[in-house]
Enzyme design. Structure first.
Site, PDB file in Angstrom:
ATOM      1  N   ASP A 103      30.219  47.471  56.775  1.00 54.07           N
ATOM      2  CA  ASP A 103      28.962  47.105  56.107  1.00 54.07           C
ATOM      3  C   ASP A 103      29.023  45.666  55.606  1.00 54.07           C
ATOM      4  OD1 ASP A 103      30.930  48.352  54.328  1.00 54.07           O
ATOM      5  OD2 ASP A 103      29.462  48.087  52.712  1.00 54.07           O
ATOM      6  N   GLU A 168      31.582  49.918  51.741  1.00 58.35           N
ATOM      7  CA  GLU A 168      32.504  49.278  50.809  1.00 58.35           C
ATOM      8  C   GLU A 168      31.752  48.503  49.738  1.00 58.35           C
ATOM      9  OE1 GLU A 168      35.086  46.186  49.000  1.00 58.35           O
ATOM     10  OE2 GLU A 168      33.321  45.817  50.246  1.00 58.35           O
TER      11      GLU A 168
END
Lengths: 421, 421
Positions: A103, A168
């Site tokens: 991400d 994350e």
């Protein structure tokens, strides 16, 4: 092992253009939170090509979302899987997790970007794009290292567990899901952008909100009210005192060059709605740094207690105590002692490639390493190419030279850690 | 004059129910800013009935909007006229302005009102509704006083200039327009809700905004940035120091019972947008009280200079000085010395009606009296029925008894001031 080292280093050197094209493709598939699937597909394809056993799953379920460390603003992660590729070792070696998150943060103001944020534009040895530094460059270093080992015909003794996780940036739900799925190992490397430094310890953090009550009045007779701003100022001063106190306790040499190892940052202050009224509520929002060897609970209690003691010394605040909330994101700290063998192995590998000793520090921010370390019990070193400053900026880029050097260092470290046949 | 006094007092006593109905009608015509015409029409009708010469005009034009004291958030006042009714005296007496504003503040949260805000509901001697206290009750006192004098067949020597103005709540454009149209007099009474006290001096005020620069950084490395909140706190402290200094200079006995005669109120503070970022801008908004004998310009300079001097003592603020803006509303202070004959006349009248001496103070807020006094050069006393606290609240009401007592006191004062034939 010198021959094996020579092979992987040569492999990486010979396949640099291929590596650049690969990083370019992964950056071009923008993977802002909730849209990670296309970029993830490219990673998965590479793992399959390398012959890894794949475990691809959509995270979720109550065991995840009810976990005390779970932290995300969404509960539905459908369509954007976690991916784990396992390179089973021959046996008799130490296992190693290689963890990268797929991400990326939002692009921000498009006008600030010189090229399209997902261009993957290459110029003067730099590759541009959102996620190039944080942390697709690092993930490509991991995959290049594995490809070099595998395609050089080297057999590892210990298992390698490569993880490409989601979420994350919002607090680590992807890595938490992997830990809860059972993925643990004797060590882990997370190639976040450390500018090639080693971070065996990472500062944790969490967000707080403090609501301070006042009493409204007209500004012309302000003495009839109680200013929430003035009362909040008392608490801000106490927060700075507490920050001093907490940091004076930190004697770890890894923090010696850091002015404030675990800062308490006041990021937001808002109070009042009318110039000529005494404001009756003030809201403070901030981020509290957490020491590597500290629990989140301890840090929380320390802040709450400090505010309570200060409030007891003020007649208004004693009757109207501030309300503290812990909200939004939180990141566990990571804590690996500097003499751990993983640090030694990585240091040796570093020196062999760069002919200098690595810089070993504590990081001013947390990574998924905190979850791997504190929930999974895995020793973690955060080490990777790219500069933190670049991470969330417009015109994010990564120096390609560092991606390849990190790949070499990690490849050698994998062989040393897991052992080769 | 004893006979005349008896007549007007009896007239007011006999016409109380009519007075209540009249106040009710004026309150029922809600006259929030921009919607003053219907309420104004009822006032105008009454003035015509009393035989006054009317001057009804829509305020505006460059001479108004370019005037240094002009303060309003609108430039177009069409459809909502100012109204002035002149009761020409027989000659040889002092002239008197009777000034009331017709505009009322918004009703706020409707759920906080027990009755419709424009009900004019009467219960236990109180009349409820937005504007009942601020200041339709006072305006009705003025008109009752005039009606009692006129209908008792009394002829005044001096002229009475009754003014029903718009735009007081936004800074006095209506009264400024009346002054610029040439309406001046030897004295003026403004029956704002003083709780029957006399305010020959009124605190002026104006709004300021201070922009404080910081330097952004990640909260985990907050020492790399400069917190705009911390820098703003230095200025807040200086503003309190300045408030002390300014108030320590005020020795006027009218202020002796007021804890802070001219407060500097910080009404709004906003900074930052993210808990884990160091905020790079802080915005402070507040209201600065202005002493009766002080110019607005002097007060402005004093604040600006104090902030500049403090900034010079801080290396960051010296390089990045705060920016001060004076924005929104401002109200001129009013300043009449306590021994002025208008105060004496009003005091005598008060004592004759209430058999006690009036309380004479300085007001903690300004009225249109500041403009009449400082721009028009008219001696002004603010005196009227109703309690300030009620003025902008939900369930605003006025004690009807006070409306009638104020009418008696004002009627007697008019006769004493203007003289009777």
């Amino acid at each position: 092992m010198e021959e094996e080292k020579r092979k992987v280093r040569e492999y990486i050197l010979r396949h640099q253009s291929k590596g650049v094209r690969y990083l370019q493709r992964v950056v071009q598939e923008g993977s802002i939170r909730g849209q990670e699937s296309s970029a993830q597909a490219i990673i998965i394809e590479k793992c399959r090509e390398l012959g890894m056993t794949m475990d691809i799953w959509e995270i979720g379920g109550e065991s995840l979302t009810n976990h005390p460390v779970f932290c995300s603003d969404r509960n539905d992660f459908k369509g954007n899987p976690n991916a784990v590729g396992i390179l089973k070792g021959a046996g008799g070696g130490r296992s190693l997790i290689l963890n990268g998150h797929i991400d990326v943060v939002p692009v921000g103001d498009l006008n600030s970007w010189e090229h399209d944020p997902f261009s993957g534009h290459v110029e003067s040895g730099k590759l541009y794009g959102r996620g190039s530094t944080d942390m697709k460059g690092g993930t490509i270093s991991l995959l290049l290292a594995l490809e070099a080992i595998i395609n050089s015909g080297i057999t590892l003794k210990g298992d390698v567990i490569f993880q490409s996780v989601i979420e994350e940036e919002s607090g680590g739900a992807g890595t938490l899901a992997a830990v809860l799925r059972g993925y643990k190992a004797d060590g882990a490397i997370i190639p976040e952008p450390t500018n090639m430094k080693f971070f065996p310890k990472q500062q944790g953090s969490m967000w707080f909100r403090i609501k301070v009550k006042g009493k409204q009045a007209h500004g012309g007779t302000r003495y009839e009210g109680v200013s929430a701003i003035e009362k909040a100022e008392i608490l801000l001063q106490e927060i700075r005192n507490l920050e001093n106190k907490r940091n004076s306790r930190i004697t770890d040499s890894l923090f010696s060059s850091i002015p404030i190892p675990i800062p308490i940052n006041i990021g937001k202050f808002s109070s009042g709605s009318w110039p000529s009224s005494v404001p009756d509520i003030a809201i403070i929002e901030g981020r509290m740094g957490v020491a590597p060897d500290e629990t989140m609970e301890h840090a929380k209690q320390e802040l709450e207690q400090a505010l309570q003691e200060t409030s007891n010394g003020d007649s208004w605040l004693k009757e109207n105590p501030p309300i503290v909330e812990w909200f939004g994101a939180s990141w566990l700290p990571g804590d690996l002692e500097i003499h751990h063998d993983l640090v030694r192995v990585l240091s040796e590998s570093f020196t062999e490639v760069k002919s200098i000793s690595p810089i070993i520090e504590a990081s001013p921010w947390a990574t998924d390493g905190g979850i791997l370390n504190k929930v999974g019990g895995v020793p973690v070193v955060v080490f990777g190419p790219g500069v933190t400053k670049m991470a969330h900026d417009a015109n994010e880029y990564i120096e390609l030279k560092d991606v390849f050097e990190a790949a070499e260092i990690i490849a050698i470290a994998i062989m040393k850690w897991c052992g080769t046949e």
